[in-house]
Design an enzyme around this catalytic site. Structure first.
Site, mmCIF file in Angstrom:
data_model
loop_
_atom_site.group_PDB
_atom_site.id
_atom_site.type_symbol
_atom_site.label_atom_id
_atom_site.label_comp_id
_atom_site.label_asym_id
_atom_site.label_seq_id
_atom_site.Cartn_x
_atom_site.Cartn_y
_atom_site.Cartn_z
ATOM 1 N N LYS A 1 41.561 51.669 3.957
ATOM 2 C CA LYS A 1 40.476 51.208 4.832
ATOM 3 C C LYS A 1 39.699 50.044 4.219
ATOM 4 O O LYS A 1 39.065 49.277 4.937
ATOM 5 C CB LYS A 1 39.558 52.366 5.186
ATOM 6 C CG LYS A 1 40.261 53.362 6.108
ATOM 7 C CD LYS A 1 39.359 54.416 6.673
ATOM 8 C CE LYS A 1 40.057 55.240 7.738
ATOM 9 N NZ LYS A 1 41.082 56.163 7.187
HETATM 10 C C1 LIG Z 1 42.157 56.668 7.877
HETATM 11 C C2 LIG Z 1 43.350 57.062 7.097
HETATM 12 C C3 LIG Z 1 44.625 57.218 7.712
HETATM 13 C C4 LIG Z 1 44.829 57.079 9.197
HETATM 14 O O1 LIG Z 1 44.677 55.742 9.646
HETATM 15 P P1 LIG Z 1 44.512 55.432 11.205
HETATM 16 O O2 LIG Z 1 44.272 53.961 11.285
HETATM 17 O O3 LIG Z 1 43.305 56.236 11.645
HETATM 18 O O4 LIG Z 1 45.745 55.864 11.893
HETATM 19 C C5 LIG Z 1 45.698 57.532 6.899
HETATM 20 N N1 LIG Z 1 45.562 57.712 5.562
HETATM 21 C C6 LIG Z 1 44.371 57.570 4.936
HETATM 22 C C7 LIG Z 1 44.289 57.809 3.469
HETATM 23 C C8 LIG Z 1 43.215 57.238 5.683
HETATM 24 O O5 LIG Z 1 42.033 57.098 5.040
#
Ligand SMILES: *Cc1c(COP(=O)(O)O)cnc(C)c1O
Length: 460
Positions: free
Chosen positions: A111
């Site tokens: 993120k």
């Molecule tokens: C948020 C997150 C996801 C999922 O991502 P999306 O964009 O919501 O599909 C997967 N793995 C981790 C470690 C995350 O923090």
């Protein structure tokens, strides 16, 4: 570039307005009115670029009219300065697996790639408008710290992040509460993550409060988050193919809100040679069921070893639905209304076939997740985090797949230890958190309590 709502109820807006709007005012999601196209010669040229150079090329047409090339270049430079790997998102080979490591940012999860960019972008747009923004969000762990690190220290932004008291992992809690910048406000709610989400929704629906306090959102409904994630699909393909447009790639993406995998879909629509997108979920399988059956129906949320994907109703799904339904906003609106009233929607058999010609999907159990971490570790000593393991497992019959690694394994030490008996060594960003000074307010789980806390804090 101008942006439209998936539900057709917003007059075209600029990139800057789309970023500030977050959710479209008609309840839909914003999308660019056309998708920039990349030809084979451009692909070959882009394959030689660094991540930072490539990010500018990929994003430039989407920000046209609001940001010059120089402004975008400066934003990109600032946003990725805090990544500890020189390649930003390196593609590594782990015992024959292609792992795209997206976790070298300040909070050790993917993120950061988008939220570092969004934080700097907000700052620039607010300076331009002489504006202020109060970000309010709920987190089950990863989004909160990434959002906080994206905006810490900024003058024009205050950020309020709700997390469930003592229900996030100790590392995740410390990542948030050890940030002492004056504009960062952590709130631990005596309740669950769902309480936090409900309160955020309630306060965003309090239109007087929302306007008076300039509330802003940072979840992945924001177009800028998707945009920043498109870059690494091109980057991984360039490393894999050497720029040969005849070579198609398969990507496996651990999915919760459909944000990350939708960025891959956008890359494909721009012209990236993609053979297949593998949608990997944990036991919370609404999206994998949709790809396999054409029925989208919410169930209960189950806690798993990959908590950042413990989601039932996926906020970005509507963006894909818009394209699947032939870019028909009236149809999207009708289906989303049906979803809201009955908790279920379904697409036709030919749409299902169209979707399955590009997407495969699998739901991965807890045992399979642990088994995958163990198997990869035993084969080559590489440690997968549980989210990444879900994606690797889902693509096990597709050799050569690029598996997106969405978190550093040290961030989910308990699951890793359960699988292999040892924990991964922490990266610098996760070291030394224990014993640091923390700041956090503990509140009862009610919208009224959060609202008055925000009012008192902002009055100071
Ligand atoms: C948020 C997150 C996801 C999922 O991502 P999306 O964009 O919501 O599909 C997967 N793995 C981790 C470690 C995350 O923090």
């Amino acid at each position: 570039m101008r942006y439209l709502s998936t539900r057709g109820g917003v007059a075209p807006v600029s990139f800057a307005d789309a970023v500030m709007m977050g959710l479209a005012t008609d309840g839909g999601l914003l999308l660019p009115e056309s998708i920039p196209q990349v030809d084979a010669a451009t692909l070959a040229r882009w394959a030689k670029l660094s991540f930072r150079e490539l990010a500018v090329e990929v994003m430039l047409p989407y920000v046209a009219g609001d940001l010059s090339r120089d402004q975008l270049t400066a934003l990109v430079r600032r946003s990725y300065a805090g990544f500890v790997h020189p390649e930003v998102t390196p593609l590594v080979n782990a015992g024959g697996l292609n792992i795209l490591e997206l976790f070298h940012g300040p909070t050790a999860a993917f993120k950061d790639v988008a939220l570092q960019f969004l934080g700097n972008l907000f700052e620039l747009l607010l300076e331009r408008r002489d504006g202020r923004l109060n970000i309010l969000g709920a987190t089950s762990g990863d989004t909160g710290s990434a959002a906080i690190y994206g905006v810490r220290g900024q003058q024009r932004i205050q950020i309020f992040i709700l997390h469930p008291y003592k229900r996030v992992s100790p590392i995740q809690e410390l990542q948030m509460t050890t940030v002492l910048d004056a504009n960062v406000h952590n709130i631990a709610l005596r309740g669950t993550f769902d309480d936090g989400q409900r309160i955020v929704k309630e306060l965003f629906n309090d239109l007087r409060f929302k306007d008076e306090y300039q509330l802003g959102a940072v979840n992945s409904i924001n177009w800028a988050r998707i945009l920043a994630q498109i870059t690494y699909y091109f980057y991984a393909w360039g490393r894999l193919s050497g720029g040969d447009a005849g070579r198609k790639a398969i990507f496996s993406v651990p999915t919760g809100n459909f944000g990350d995998i939708f960025a891959g879909y956008m890359a494909l629509r721009m012209g990236l040679p993609v053979e297949r997108l593998v949608l990997a979920t944990n036991r919370n399988d609404i999206l994998s069921r949709f790809v396999n059956t054409g029925v989208y129906a919410a169930g209960e949320v189950h806690p798993t070893l990959s908590p950042s994907m413990d989601i039932q109703v996926s906020s970005n799904f509507e963006r894909y639905l818009y394209f699947l339904l032939g870019e028909d906003p009236a149809l999207v609106k009708a289906l989303m209304q049906q979803m809201a009233s009955s908790g279920r929607l379904e697409v036709s058999a030919d749409k299902l076939a169209e979707m399955q010609s590009l997407f495969s999907a699998a739901a991965v159990s807890e045992e399979e997740t642990l088994g995958q971490i163990r198997e990869t570790y035993q084969r080559c000593g590489y440690i997968l985090d549980p989210h990444t393991a879900v994606g690797v497992r889902a693509a096990r019959d597709l050799p050569g797949t690029v598996c997106l690694a969405t978190a550093h394994p040290a961030k989910f030490g308990d699951a890793v230890r359960q699988a292999i008996g040892v924990a991964a060594p922490p990266p610098p960003s996760l070291q030394g958190l224990e014993g640091k000074e923390t700041r956090c307010a503990v509140l009862e789980a009610s919208a009224a309590a959060v609202k008055s806390f925000m009012q008192e804090t902002l009055a100071r």
